[in-house]
Design a protein around this motif. Structure first.
Motif, PDB file in Angstrom:
ATOM      1  N   TYR A  82       0.831  -1.186   0.114  1.00 55.30           N
ATOM      2  CA  TYR A  82      -0.180  -0.007  -0.181  1.00 55.30           C
ATOM      3  C   TYR A  82       0.689   1.142  -0.053  1.00 55.30           C
ATOM      4  O   TYR A  82       0.441   2.320  -0.695  1.00 55.30           O
ATOM      5  CB  TYR A  82      -0.984   0.156   1.276  1.00 55.30           C
ATOM      6  CG  TYR A  82      -2.179  -0.845   1.185  1.00 55.30           C
ATOM      7  CD1 TYR A  82      -3.384  -0.508   0.385  1.00 55.30           C
ATOM      8  CD2 TYR A  82      -2.144  -2.119   1.663  1.00 55.30           C
ATOM      9  CE1 TYR A  82      -4.211  -1.412   0.334  1.00 55.30           C
ATOM     10  CE2 TYR A  82      -3.177  -2.935   1.628  1.00 55.30           C
ATOM     11  CZ  TYR A  82      -4.421  -2.546   0.789  1.00 55.30           C
ATOM     12  OH  TYR A  82      -5.300  -3.413   1.012  1.00 55.30           O
TER      13      TYR A  82
ATOM     14  N   TRP B  24       2.185   1.713  -3.569  1.00 52.28           N
ATOM     15  CA  TRP B  24       1.038   2.462  -4.543  1.00 52.28           C
ATOM     16  C   TRP B  24       0.767   3.676  -3.960  1.00 52.28           C
ATOM     17  O   TRP B  24       0.540   4.612  -4.935  1.00 52.28           O
ATOM     18  CB  TRP B  24      -0.224   1.487  -4.075  1.00 52.28           C
ATOM     19  CG  TRP B  24      -1.452   1.928  -4.669  1.00 52.28           C
ATOM     20  CD1 TRP B  24      -1.811   1.881  -5.827  1.00 52.28           C
ATOM     21  CD2 TRP B  24      -2.512   2.437  -3.957  1.00 52.28           C
ATOM     22  NE1 TRP B  24      -3.069   2.462  -6.088  1.00 52.28           N
ATOM     23  CE2 TRP B  24      -3.378   3.056  -4.801  1.00 52.28           C
ATOM     24  CE3 TRP B  24      -2.679   3.178  -2.442  1.00 52.28           C
ATOM     25  CZ2 TRP B  24      -4.605   3.537  -4.511  1.00 52.28           C
ATOM     26  CZ3 TRP B  24      -3.935   3.512  -2.308  1.00 52.28           C
ATOM     27  CH2 TRP B  24      -4.830   3.944  -3.329  1.00 52.28           C
TER      28      TRP B  24
ATOM     29  N   VAL C 222      -4.127   6.467   1.922  1.00 54.43           N
ATOM     30  CA  VAL C 222      -3.508   5.097   1.501  1.00 54.43           C
ATOM     31  C   VAL C 222      -3.990   4.227   2.924  1.00 54.43           C
ATOM     32  O   VAL C 222      -4.501   3.157   2.786  1.00 54.43           O
ATOM     33  CB  VAL C 222      -2.037   5.517   1.646  1.00 54.43           C
ATOM     34  CG1 VAL C 222      -1.552   4.107   1.752  1.00 54.43           C
ATOM     35  CG2 VAL C 222      -1.496   6.199   0.465  1.00 54.43           C
TER      36      VAL C 222
ATOM     37  N   MET D 269      -6.482   0.610   3.616  1.00 55.33           N
ATOM     38  CA  MET D 269      -5.810  -0.648   4.703  1.00 55.33           C
ATOM     39  C   MET D 269      -7.264  -0.838   5.786  1.00 55.33           C
ATOM     40  O   MET D 269      -7.417  -1.875   6.151  1.00 55.33           O
ATOM     41  CB  MET D 269      -4.695  -0.210   5.077  1.00 55.33           C
ATOM     42  CG  MET D 269      -3.927  -0.026   4.128  1.00 55.33           C
ATOM     43  SD  MET D 269      -2.301   0.715   4.946  1.00 55.33           S
ATOM     44  CE  MET D 269      -1.605  -0.720   6.093  1.00 55.33           C
TER      45      MET D 269
END
Length: 345
Positions: free
Chosen positions: A146, A149, A202, A206
């Protein structure tokens, strides 16, 4: 003909001996049941003991720093534990931790709610299990993925959105950006990178699977009779969801949100890869620079002196306490939601 006056009633006397009482039912548990019950109780005690040991260990290791800093540890912004008392504290990193978590929850809750409603109410049966598996697999993706990304894909595409928000909503202190003119087309966009806003987005990806799983489970338990009754009275699909499913799942939505918040507070690697660490309270979420307790520990642990290590343990103790409180209240809300909430008429 006999009159009512001539009729006599005989009241039976109370029987001798102790009064009647229900006989207690005795349940003979098998050895397997006793062993399973003992195993469950022992597991609960082990979990409680581990939590107490973790908290006690953090407190023991942080005692030196807390004795030096005192209560200023909660109000100081700079982080220089080697400089002595009054030169280190978690006010800045604690503020950054909360802001990143709130941004994450702001994005995660609508996304998790919409996904959970689609899976439980709209998705065809042939793809429902596939969608559930995909959402659950998102929780298994490592944090560093993550982070990559967010650093290499999301940042470049979100800077424009951050600039637009600052242009039209910069009059709100939360969205103001110091040192940059959003109306100048030639102004550098680097001031909008490595911000709380991007880190929160971000972390939201999650957090979403955790909140979505809880919401989906609660939505699917809405009473079928009330669903059918709402539809029989002429309610549309969305009307039934609004009047039956959402009120029934309110507790699960709150519990899932708080559990997601507890995870967002402790995210480390993805946040470290996005933010530019600073040690001052940064209330402008769109602006370059932020920090968090977990990022502080990850970045400073390798080269810390003994007093610095103790200060990092103190910061970890504060984060441990905060996440423990959040998850404790979340578990209470989820437990209440499972008892069968009543929907609104």
């Amino acid at each position: 003909m006999r009159t009512l006056d001539s009729l006599s009633t005989t009241v039976p006397s109370a029987p001798d001996g102790p009064p009647d009482a229900p006989r207690p039912a005795r349940q003979r548990r098998s050895p397997a049941d006793l062993a399973f019950r003992g195993l469950l109780g022992g597991g609960g005690l082990v979990v409680l003991a581990v939590m107490l040991l973790v908290g006690g260990f953090l407190l023991l290791q942080a005692q030196r720093a807390l004795d030096v800093a005192g209560w200023s540890f909660l109000t100081r912004q700079e982080w220089e534990p080697d400089a002595g008392a009054g030169h280190f504290g978690i006010a800045a990193v604690l503020t950054g931790t909360v802001l990143i978590a709130l941004v994450a929850i702001t994005f995660a809750v609508p996304l998790a709610t919409g996904t959970a409603l689609y899976i439980s109410e709209y998705a065809p049966r042939r793809i429902k299990q596939t969608l559930i598996s995909l959402v659950d697999l998102m929780a298994a993706v490592p944090s560093v993925v993550y982070g990559l990304w967010g650093a290499f894909l999301l940042t470049g595409n979100v800077v424009g959105l951050a600039r637009w928000i600052s242009t039209y909503f910069g009059w709100i202190p939360l969205f103001a950006v110091e040192g940059g003119d959003p109306r100048d087309p030639l102004a550098s966009e680097s001031v909008y990178t490595a911000s709380t806003f991007i880190a929160g987005m971000v972390v939201a990806m999650m957090v979403t699977p955790v909140a979505c799983s809880i919401m989906r489970e609660v939505f699917s338990q809405a009473p079928a009779g009330e669903r059918e009754g709402a539809l029989a009275l002429g309610a549309t699909k969305w009307g039934m969801i609004r009047s039956v499913v959402l009120p029934f799942g309110r507790g699960g939505m709150i519990g899932g949100t708080m559990l997601g918040l507890g995870r967002a507070l402790g995210e480390t690697i993805a946040v470290v890869m996005i933010i530019s660490p600073i040690f001052q309270i940064q209330p402008h979420i769109l602006q370059l620079g932020s920090n968090s307790v977990s990022a502080l520990i990850a970045l400073r642990y390798g080269d810390a002196t003994p007093i610095g290590i103790s200060a990092l343990f103190a910061a970890g103790l504060a984060l441990f306490t905060m996440t423990l409180i959040v998850n404790f209240f979340a578990s209470i809300v989820i437990a209440r939601s499972r008892s069968g909430a009543a929907s609104e008429a």
